[in-house]
Motif scaffolding. Structure first.
Motif, PDB file in Angstrom:
ATOM      1  N   ASN A 151       0.620  -1.173   0.103  1.00 39.95           N
ATOM      2  CA  ASN A 151       0.191   0.028  -0.076  1.00 39.95           C
ATOM      3  C   ASN A 151       0.602   1.359  -0.463  1.00 39.95           C
ATOM      4  O   ASN A 151       0.257   2.520  -0.274  1.00 39.95           O
ATOM      5  CB  ASN A 151      -0.537  -0.267   1.304  1.00 39.95           C
ATOM      6  N   GLY A 152       1.824   1.241  -0.229  1.00 47.03           N
ATOM      7  CA  GLY A 152       3.193   2.457   0.653  1.00 47.03           C
ATOM      8  C   GLY A 152       2.961   3.146  -0.946  1.00 47.03           C
ATOM      9  O   GLY A 152       3.042   2.577  -2.230  1.00 47.03           O
ATOM     10  N   ARG A 153       3.316   4.249  -0.444  1.00 47.84           N
ATOM     11  CA  ARG A 153       3.573   5.332  -1.705  1.00 47.84           C
ATOM     12  C   ARG A 153       4.533   5.922  -1.787  1.00 47.84           C
ATOM     13  O   ARG A 153       5.076   5.992  -0.231  1.00 47.84           O
ATOM     14  CB  ARG A 153       1.761   6.488  -1.966  1.00 47.84           C
ATOM     15  N   ARG A 154       5.805   6.415  -2.796  1.00 46.27           N
ATOM     16  CA  ARG A 154       6.810   6.985  -3.146  1.00 46.27           C
ATOM     17  C   ARG A 154       6.574   8.352  -2.755  1.00 46.27           C
ATOM     18  O   ARG A 154       5.551   8.480  -3.613  1.00 46.27           O
ATOM     19  CB  ARG A 154       7.365   6.770  -3.769  1.00 46.27           C
ATOM     20  N   PHE A 155       7.132   8.797  -2.527  1.00 51.10           N
ATOM     21  CA  PHE A 155       7.458  10.609  -2.467  1.00 51.10           C
ATOM     22  C   PHE A 155       8.529  10.842  -2.909  1.00 51.10           C
ATOM     23  O   PHE A 155       9.816  10.834  -2.900  1.00 51.10           O
ATOM     24  CB  PHE A 155       6.831  11.146  -1.636  1.00 51.10           C
ATOM     25  N   GLU A 156       8.792  12.320  -4.093  1.00 46.70           N
ATOM     26  CA  GLU A 156       9.802  12.729  -4.697  1.00 46.70           C
ATOM     27  C   GLU A 156       9.361  14.282  -4.214  1.00 46.70           C
ATOM     28  O   GLU A 156       8.704  14.608  -4.645  1.00 46.70           O
ATOM     29  CB  GLU A 156      10.218  12.580  -5.733  1.00 46.70           C
ATOM     30  N   LEU A 157      10.325  15.242  -4.468  1.00 40.05           N
ATOM     31  CA  LEU A 157      10.159  17.111  -3.557  1.00 40.05           C
ATOM     32  C   LEU A 157      10.566  17.112  -5.297  1.00 40.05           C
ATOM     33  O   LEU A 157      11.214  17.392  -5.829  1.00 40.05           O
ATOM     34  CB  LEU A 157      11.702  17.639  -3.234  1.00 40.05           C
ATOM     35  N   LEU A 158       9.645  18.412  -5.703  1.00 45.35           N
ATOM     36  CA  LEU A 158       8.838  19.082  -6.462  1.00 45.35           C
ATOM     37  C   LEU A 158       9.051  19.935  -6.652  1.00 45.35           C
ATOM     38  O   LEU A 158       8.578  20.670  -5.867  1.00 45.35           O
ATOM     39  CB  LEU A 158       7.811  18.350  -7.850  1.00 45.35           C
ATOM     40  N   PRO A 159      10.014  21.237  -7.893  1.00 49.40           N
ATOM     41  CA  PRO A 159       9.372  22.507  -7.619  1.00 49.40           C
ATOM     42  C   PRO A 159       8.362  22.559  -7.732  1.00 49.40           C
ATOM     43  O   PRO A 159       7.382  22.579  -8.148  1.00 49.40           O
ATOM     44  CB  PRO A 159      10.553  22.971  -8.782  1.00 49.40           C
ATOM     45  N   GLY A 202       6.601  28.981  -9.772  1.00 50.64           N
ATOM     46  CA  GLY A 202       6.559  30.446  -9.337  1.00 50.64           C
ATOM     47  C   GLY A 202       6.524  30.599  -8.325  1.00 50.64           C
ATOM     48  O   GLY A 202       6.191  31.622  -7.839  1.00 50.64           O
ATOM     49  N   ALA A 203       6.683  29.948  -7.163  1.00 48.15           N
ATOM     50  CA  ALA A 203       6.605  30.331  -6.288  1.00 48.15           C
ATOM     51  C   ALA A 203       7.542  29.919  -4.999  1.00 48.15           C
ATOM     52  O   ALA A 203       7.358  30.613  -3.807  1.00 48.15           O
ATOM     53  CB  ALA A 203       5.642  28.922  -5.776  1.00 48.15           C
ATOM     54  N   GLY A 204       9.040  29.824  -5.776  1.00 49.86           N
ATOM     55  CA  GLY A 204      10.048  29.102  -5.339  1.00 49.86           C
ATOM     56  C   GLY A 204      10.446  28.805  -4.378  1.00 49.86           C
ATOM     57  O   GLY A 204      11.245  28.100  -3.142  1.00 49.86           O
ATOM     58  N   ARG A 205       9.464  27.328  -3.900  1.00 50.78           N
ATOM     59  CA  ARG A 205       9.613  26.641  -3.218  1.00 50.78           C
ATOM     60  C   ARG A 205       9.156  24.752  -3.858  1.00 50.78           C
ATOM     61  O   ARG A 205       8.674  24.664  -4.261  1.00 50.78           O
ATOM     62  CB  ARG A 205       8.298  26.656  -1.811  1.00 50.78           C
ATOM     63  N   LEU A 206       9.518  23.975  -2.526  1.00 52.55           N
ATOM     64  CA  LEU A 206       9.272  22.392  -3.049  1.00 52.55           C
ATOM     65  C   LEU A 206       7.843  21.894  -2.448  1.00 52.55           C
ATOM     66  O   LEU A 206       7.094  22.343  -1.499  1.00 52.55           O
ATOM     67  CB  LEU A 206      10.300  21.720  -2.177  1.00 52.55           C
ATOM     68  N   HIS A 207       7.113  21.231  -2.951  1.00 58.26           N
ATOM     69  CA  HIS A 207       5.903  20.273  -2.670  1.00 58.26           C
ATOM     70  C   HIS A 207       6.824  18.791  -3.217  1.00 58.26           C
ATOM     71  O   HIS A 207       6.977  18.325  -3.736  1.00 58.26           O
ATOM     72  CB  HIS A 207       4.732  20.685  -3.298  1.00 58.26           C
ATOM     73  N   LEU A 208       5.807  17.829  -2.418  1.00 58.48           N
ATOM     74  CA  LEU A 208       5.907  16.705  -2.392  1.00 58.48           C
ATOM     75  C   LEU A 208       4.667  16.249  -3.175  1.00 58.48           C
ATOM     76  O   LEU A 208       3.707  15.703  -3.246  1.00 58.48           O
ATOM     77  CB  LEU A 208       5.503  15.664  -0.741  1.00 58.48           C
ATOM     78  N   ALA A 209       5.288  15.018  -3.959  1.00 59.61           N
ATOM     79  CA  ALA A 209       4.376  14.411  -4.982  1.00 59.61           C
ATOM     80  C   ALA A 209       4.283  12.828  -4.593  1.00 59.61           C
ATOM     81  O   ALA A 209       5.377  12.634  -4.381  1.00 59.61           O
ATOM     82  CB  ALA A 209       4.813  15.331  -6.477  1.00 59.61           C
ATOM     83  N   ALA A 210       2.710  12.427  -4.615  1.00 61.74           N
ATOM     84  CA  ALA A 210       3.247  11.341  -4.196  1.00 61.74           C
ATOM     85  C   ALA A 210       2.729  10.373  -6.203  1.00 61.74           C
ATOM     86  O   ALA A 210       2.303  10.697  -7.102  1.00 61.74           O
ATOM     87  CB  ALA A 210       2.288  10.883  -3.490  1.00 61.74           C
ATOM     88  N   ALA A 224      -2.645   4.507  -5.308  1.00 58.22           N
ATOM     89  CA  ALA A 224      -3.209   4.882  -3.325  1.00 58.22           C
ATOM     90  C   ALA A 224      -3.134   3.639  -2.812  1.00 58.22           C
ATOM     91  O   ALA A 224      -3.393   2.581  -2.973  1.00 58.22           O
ATOM     92  CB  ALA A 224      -4.578   5.351  -3.860  1.00 58.22           C
ATOM     93  N   PRO A 225      -2.988   3.997  -1.444  1.00 56.77           N
ATOM     94  CA  PRO A 225      -3.292   3.311  -0.018  1.00 56.77           C
ATOM     95  C   PRO A 225      -4.255   2.822  -0.031  1.00 56.77           C
ATOM     96  O   PRO A 225      -5.775   3.167   0.254  1.00 56.77           O
ATOM     97  CB  PRO A 225      -2.949   4.007   1.163  1.00 56.77           C
ATOM     98  N   ALA A 226      -4.796   1.430   0.248  1.00 61.72           N
ATOM     99  CA  ALA A 226      -6.217   0.929   0.755  1.00 61.72           C
ATOM    100  C   ALA A 226      -6.585   0.227   1.960  1.00 61.72           C
ATOM    101  O   ALA A 226      -7.471  -0.351   2.377  1.00 61.72           O
ATOM    102  CB  ALA A 226      -6.016  -0.914  -0.311  1.00 61.72           C
ATOM    103  N   GLY A 227      -5.750   1.711   2.719  1.00 60.03           N
ATOM    104  CA  GLY A 227      -5.874   1.263   4.191  1.00 60.03           C
ATOM    105  C   GLY A 227      -5.900  -0.024   5.139  1.00 60.03           C
ATOM    106  O   GLY A 227      -5.075  -0.554   4.606  1.00 60.03           O
ATOM    107  N   ASP A 228      -5.395   0.150   6.524  1.00 61.92           N
ATOM    108  CA  ASP A 228      -5.455  -0.049   7.096  1.00 61.92           C
ATOM    109  C   ASP A 228      -6.068  -1.953   7.426  1.00 61.92           C
ATOM    110  O   ASP A 228      -6.994  -1.202   8.258  1.00 61.92           O
ATOM    111  CB  ASP A 228      -4.893   0.397   8.637  1.00 61.92           C
TER     112      ASP A 228
END
Length: 310
Positions: free
Chosen positions: A281-289, A292-300, A304-308
């Motif tokens: 269920n785990g998803r991988r993330f990477e930091l992407l610019p 226009g905001a001069g900052r980074l955000h996480l992209a999955a 999608a997780p199926a739940g616990d």
């Protein structure tokens, strides 16, 4: 069989019959010959009680932190007397002997902190060089600079026992969960963490980190440790642990040399991973610019997780 993680990332679990595993706890001194003798006695005792897999701690061969003194006794793998003795012992006893690590000459100015999995015929089945170097300044004033003497490894390694696939790590690697997840995703159901944790860090983090790695990956975690005050004055935490895939402690040592053992049932790995399929269920993330905001955000990425399912 040995492989890097990338060689077998999509392979299924390798699961066989239950078997007995043992962890040897040591208080390694400076003399290689004395350490080999001490370890060999405990390995023999564990095998006599039915253990077919025996693990020793990090720095089984010598606990020498003085760089000049270390390099005076350092040998290449082909001529290392400790490795030769342990290969002969594994063959004599007919067991899988996992030497948590030996200091091996890896050039004129560097050593490797290298783990060896030795098969019942005495052959080396897998080698793993510790990836993460212990370069820290502890609150009590102790300073460690492992990278001054040792060359870090670059490859994550797993190998197949007859009953289960084992992922190889060493000590400080424990603090980097991505390595353990990658090994589990590659089909490892048992994760080895031979160690020489300091008393300070062990008291704070040893149990919780090892149990977390077992729970996160749904794997057995086996950690043979150094324990007590060593000849060079270093204090190590001890408390070798065998932990099941649900995070339960099956066996625990104190601070004295000796060994502990437990039955490892590989079927428990499959059962726990079915109950909580976090590896799937785990998803991988990477930091992407962010434009226009001069900052980074996480992209999955990934599903999608199926739940616990607990």
């Amino acid at each position: 069989m040995t492989a890097s993680v990338s060689d077998a990332a999509s392979r299924p679990l390798h699961l066989g019959a239950p078997f007995k595993a043992a962890l040897v706890q040591m208080r390694t001194a400076k003399s290689v010959a004395a350490n080999v003798e001490a370890a060999s006695g405990l390995i023999r005792a564990a095998a006599a009680e039915g253990a077919t897999y025996v693990q020793t701690p990090e720095m089984t061969g010598t606990m020498e932190e003085n760089r000049q003194a270390l390099f005076a006794v350092l040998q290449e793998e082909e001529t290392d007397p400790a490795l030769a003795a342990f290969r002969a012992l594994a063959k004599e006893l007919g067991i899988h002997l996992h030497i948590g690590s030996l200091a091996i000459k890896a050039g004129s100015h560097r050593a490797a902190n290298r783990s060896f999995l030795i098969g019942p015929a005495g052959a080396i089945l897998a080698r793993y060089d510790k990836i993460h170097m212990f370069d820290v300044d502890l609150p009590n004033g102790d300073v460690y600079r492992e990278s001054e003497a040792y060359r870090p490894g670059e490859i994550a390694v797993h190998a197949d026992l007859p009953e289960i696939r084992i992922g190889l790590t060493i000590c400080y690697d424990l603090r980097f969960p991505a390595l353990f997840r990658a090994l589990a995703e590659a089909g490892a159901g048992m994760l080895a963490v031979p160690a020489a944790f300091t008393k300070t860090t062990g008291e704070a983090h040893w149990h919780v980190l090892l149990r977390a790695r077992a729970i996160e990956t749904g794997s057995f975690v086996l950690a043979a440790a150094q324990g007590g005050t060593h000849e060079n004055g270093r204090e190590t935490f001890g408390h070798s642990l065998i932990i099941d895939p649900w995070g339960r402690i099956l066996a625990e040592a104190g601070t004295e040399p000796g060994f502990i053992s437990a039955v490892i049932d590989p079927a428990e790995v499959a059962a726990v991973r079915r109950r909580i399929p976090s590896l799937e269920n785990g998803r991988r993330f990477e930091l992407l610019p962010e434009p226009g905001a001069g900052r980074l955000h996480l992209a999955a990425s990934g599903p999608a997780p199926a739940g616990d399912a607990a």
